[in-house]
Design a protein around this motif. Structure first.
Motif, PDB file in Angstrom:
ATOM      1  N   ARG A   1       0.900  -1.080   0.077  1.00  0.00           N
ATOM      2  CA  ARG A   1       0.132   0.072  -0.022  1.00  0.00           C
ATOM      3  C   ARG A   1       0.836   1.460  -0.001  1.00  0.00           C
ATOM      4  N   VAL A   2       1.258   1.659  -1.068  1.00  0.00           N
ATOM      5  CA  VAL A   2       2.102   2.928  -1.153  1.00  0.00           C
ATOM      6  C   VAL A   2       1.284   4.125  -1.274  1.00  0.00           C
TER       7      VAL A   2
ATOM      8  N   GLU B   1       4.819   3.536   8.747  1.00  0.00           N
ATOM      9  CA  GLU B   1       5.579   4.758   8.895  1.00  0.00           C
ATOM     10  C   GLU B   1       6.968   4.426   9.010  1.00  0.00           C
ATOM     11  N   ASP B   2       7.345   3.054   9.382  1.00  0.00           N
ATOM     12  CA  ASP B   2       8.615   2.494   9.434  1.00  0.00           C
ATOM     13  C   ASP B   2       8.617   1.170   8.676  1.00  0.00           C
TER      14      ASP B   2
ATOM     15  N   GLN C   1      11.537  -6.349   9.792  1.00  0.00           N
ATOM     16  CA  GLN C   1      10.870  -6.642  11.050  1.00  0.00           C
ATOM     17  C   GLN C   1       9.484  -6.367  11.040  1.00  0.00           C
ATOM     18  N   ASN C   2       9.126  -5.034  10.879  1.00  0.00           N
ATOM     19  CA  ASN C   2       7.723  -4.703  10.487  1.00  0.00           C
ATOM     20  C   ASN C   2       6.907  -5.414   9.493  1.00  0.00           C
ATOM     21  N   VAL C   3       7.765  -5.664   8.521  1.00  0.00           N
ATOM     22  CA  VAL C   3       6.981  -6.163   7.055  1.00  0.00           C
ATOM     23  C   VAL C   3       6.580  -7.723   7.300  1.00  0.00           C
TER      24      VAL C   3
END
Length: 227
Positions: free
Chosen positions: A179-180, A210-211, A215-217
């Motif tokens: 989702r760009v 936001e970041d 690790q978040n993806v």
């Protein structure tokens, strides 16, 4: 050759190939797999004391579990952020699919369980006047993971790219929705349309983060859908 090797292509330049590629590597790391991330051709590099360095290639190098030199990850680097074939002409260098594939094959001799080879730009970005980036996965015989930048026009971009992949005789192993555009209208309807028209599993939806670190993806991606 690695057990599982995938070529990551994007619907366009800013679709989020590196975000998705690093997320896939991190997801594989969490399964205890030996991972390797390669970006054989990169334009848009910075001069450093060690030589030209590309931020996307550095992310892949740092995320993968196997320790590789930068030159193994990104053997062909150009400073200007322009199409690779133009950058190569300006640098008076010869860029061919066979040469790029040779670099990749050499690195693939390393023992690995899960390998990502990230392309540059979209599917039809030229390497020279006769060849495009699409020739690389064809030579390497690797299936493709398509990263779809979710924004206005994404359905057309996704279907055209998938059609080109198929016509080139390469298997589409799966696709990732990135989702760009955080404010994209009718996001769910667009996802539903692409799902119904692509003959490949949706490996995950990456929200507008936001970041967007690996690790978040990683939690948004499902490697079990890959074969």
């Amino acid at each position: 050759m690695a057990k599982k090797t995938y070529f990551v292509a994007g619907t366009d330049t800013d679709a989020g190939k590196t975000v998705a590629s690093a997320g896939l590597l991190e997801a594989a790391n969490r399964q205890g797999l030996r991972t390797m991330g390669l970006k054989p051709v990169a334009a848009g590099c910075e001069q450093t004391a060690e030589g030209l360095r590309n931020s996307d290639a550095l992310i892949l190098q740092q995320t993968a579990s196997l320790s590789l030199t930068y030159e193994q990850v990104n053997p062909i680097a150009f400073e200007p952020p322009i199409a690779p074939h133009i950058a190569a002409a300006q640098a008076e260098r010869r860029l061919t699919a066979d040469r790029v594939a040779a670099f990749v094959k050499g690195t693939l001799l390393q023992p690995a369980d899960f390998v990502i080879v990230e392309g540059a730009g979209g599917w039809r970005v030229p390497l020279n006047n006769r060849e495009t980036m699409a020739h690389l996965p064809k030579i390497l015989q690797t299936p493709v993971i398509l990263v779809v930048g979710m924004k206005l026009g994404c359905i057309n971009h996704a279907l055209l790219t998938a059609e080109s992949v198929s016509r080139d005789g390469i298997r589409l192993a799966g696709w990732i929705a990135n989702r760009v555009d955080a404010d994209m209208a009718n996001y769910d309807e667009n996802i539903g349309t692409i799902k119904s028209m692509l003959r490949a599993p949706l490996l995950g939806e990456i929200p507008h983060l936001e970041d967007p670190t690996p690790q978040n993806v990683a939690p948004f991606l499902d490697l079990s859908l890959l074969d």
